[in-house]
Design a protein around this motif. Sequence first.
Motif, mmCIF file in Angstrom:
data_model
loop_
_atom_site.group_PDB
_atom_site.id
_atom_site.type_symbol
_atom_site.label_atom_id
_atom_site.label_comp_id
_atom_site.label_asym_id
_atom_site.label_seq_id
_atom_site.Cartn_x
_atom_site.Cartn_y
_atom_site.Cartn_z
ATOM 1 N N UNK A 1 4.652 10.204 8.102
ATOM 2 C CA UNK A 1 4.954 10.215 9.634
ATOM 3 C C UNK A 1 3.698 9.278 10.140
ATOM 4 N N UNK A 2 2.604 9.187 9.580
ATOM 5 C CA UNK A 2 1.546 8.323 10.118
ATOM 6 C C UNK A 2 1.844 6.789 9.815
ATOM 7 N N UNK A 3 2.522 6.546 8.847
ATOM 8 C CA UNK A 3 2.900 5.060 8.553
ATOM 9 C C UNK A 3 3.938 4.706 9.399
ATOM 10 N N UNK A 4 5.058 5.354 9.568
ATOM 11 C CA UNK A 4 5.850 4.955 10.421
ATOM 12 C C UNK A 4 5.231 4.568 11.988
ATOM 13 N N UNK A 5 4.570 6.014 12.486
ATOM 14 C CA UNK A 5 3.999 5.708 13.602
ATOM 15 C C UNK A 5 2.976 4.411 13.970
ATOM 16 N N UNK A 6 2.287 3.763 13.033
ATOM 17 C CA UNK A 6 1.237 3.190 13.132
ATOM 18 C C UNK A 6 1.404 1.776 12.569
ATOM 19 N N UNK A 7 2.378 1.545 11.542
ATOM 20 C CA UNK A 7 2.620 0.347 11.029
ATOM 21 C C UNK A 7 3.478 -0.442 11.799
ATOM 22 N N UNK A 8 3.214 -1.781 12.245
ATOM 23 C CA UNK A 8 4.244 -2.671 12.750
ATOM 24 C C UNK A 8 4.250 -3.953 11.933
ATOM 25 N N UNK B 1 0.665 -1.257 -0.169
ATOM 26 C CA UNK B 1 0.160 -0.027 0.128
ATOM 27 C C UNK B 1 0.842 1.408 -0.125
ATOM 28 N N UNK B 2 1.785 1.268 0.916
ATOM 29 C CA UNK B 2 2.719 2.411 0.958
ATOM 30 C C UNK B 2 3.520 2.768 -0.312
ATOM 31 N N UNK B 3 4.110 1.651 -1.086
ATOM 32 C CA UNK B 3 4.566 1.723 -2.519
ATOM 33 C C UNK B 3 3.442 2.764 -3.180
ATOM 34 N N UNK B 4 2.440 2.353 -3.430
ATOM 35 C CA UNK B 4 1.474 2.655 -4.383
ATOM 36 C C UNK B 4 1.125 4.414 -3.935
ATOM 37 N N UNK B 5 0.740 4.404 -2.703
ATOM 38 C CA UNK B 5 0.608 5.837 -2.006
ATOM 39 C C UNK B 5 1.636 6.640 -2.275
ATOM 40 N N UNK C 1 9.690 -3.671 9.796
ATOM 41 C CA UNK C 1 10.249 -4.085 8.581
ATOM 42 C C UNK C 1 9.466 -3.481 7.390
ATOM 43 N N UNK C 2 8.140 -3.173 7.666
ATOM 44 C CA UNK C 2 7.523 -2.657 6.835
ATOM 45 C C UNK C 2 7.793 -1.085 6.496
ATOM 46 N N UNK C 3 8.597 -0.452 7.280
ATOM 47 C CA UNK C 3 8.858 1.071 7.432
ATOM 48 C C UNK C 3 10.186 1.171 6.576
ATOM 49 N N UNK C 4 10.914 0.453 6.283
ATOM 50 C CA UNK C 4 12.287 0.989 5.819
ATOM 51 C C UNK C 4 12.112 1.376 4.430
ATOM 52 N N UNK C 5 13.263 1.625 3.574
ATOM 53 C CA UNK C 5 13.110 2.099 2.358
ATOM 54 C C UNK C 5 12.425 1.433 1.370
#
Length: 84
Positions: free
Chosen positions: A60-67, A26-30, A70-74
């Motif tokens: 900011x929200x992705x990093x704060x809420x996604x666990x 999802x992050x990649x597409x957003x 490993x889903x937060x890296x580059x």
Amino acid sequence: YIDEPMDLGTVKDSLVGGEYECAHDVRRHVTLVWRNCLTFNGSDNSVYAECKKCADRFEELFRARIRPERHQGPLSPRGASGCG
């Protein structure tokens, strides 16, 4: 020039339709939506500034809420899944 078009409506439809394997997809597409917006509008356009705000807030929200983290890296290379 936009190589890979993407919009938030498509992201929503894919999310609702269960087409994403994990949050990283999802992050990649957003992130692609924001990148395309910035590319298309150029830094002298007011839309660029608003898009930049959206992109920064999303990260900011992705990093704060996604666990897990490993889903937060580059982001993975284009087309590669960051799931796993």
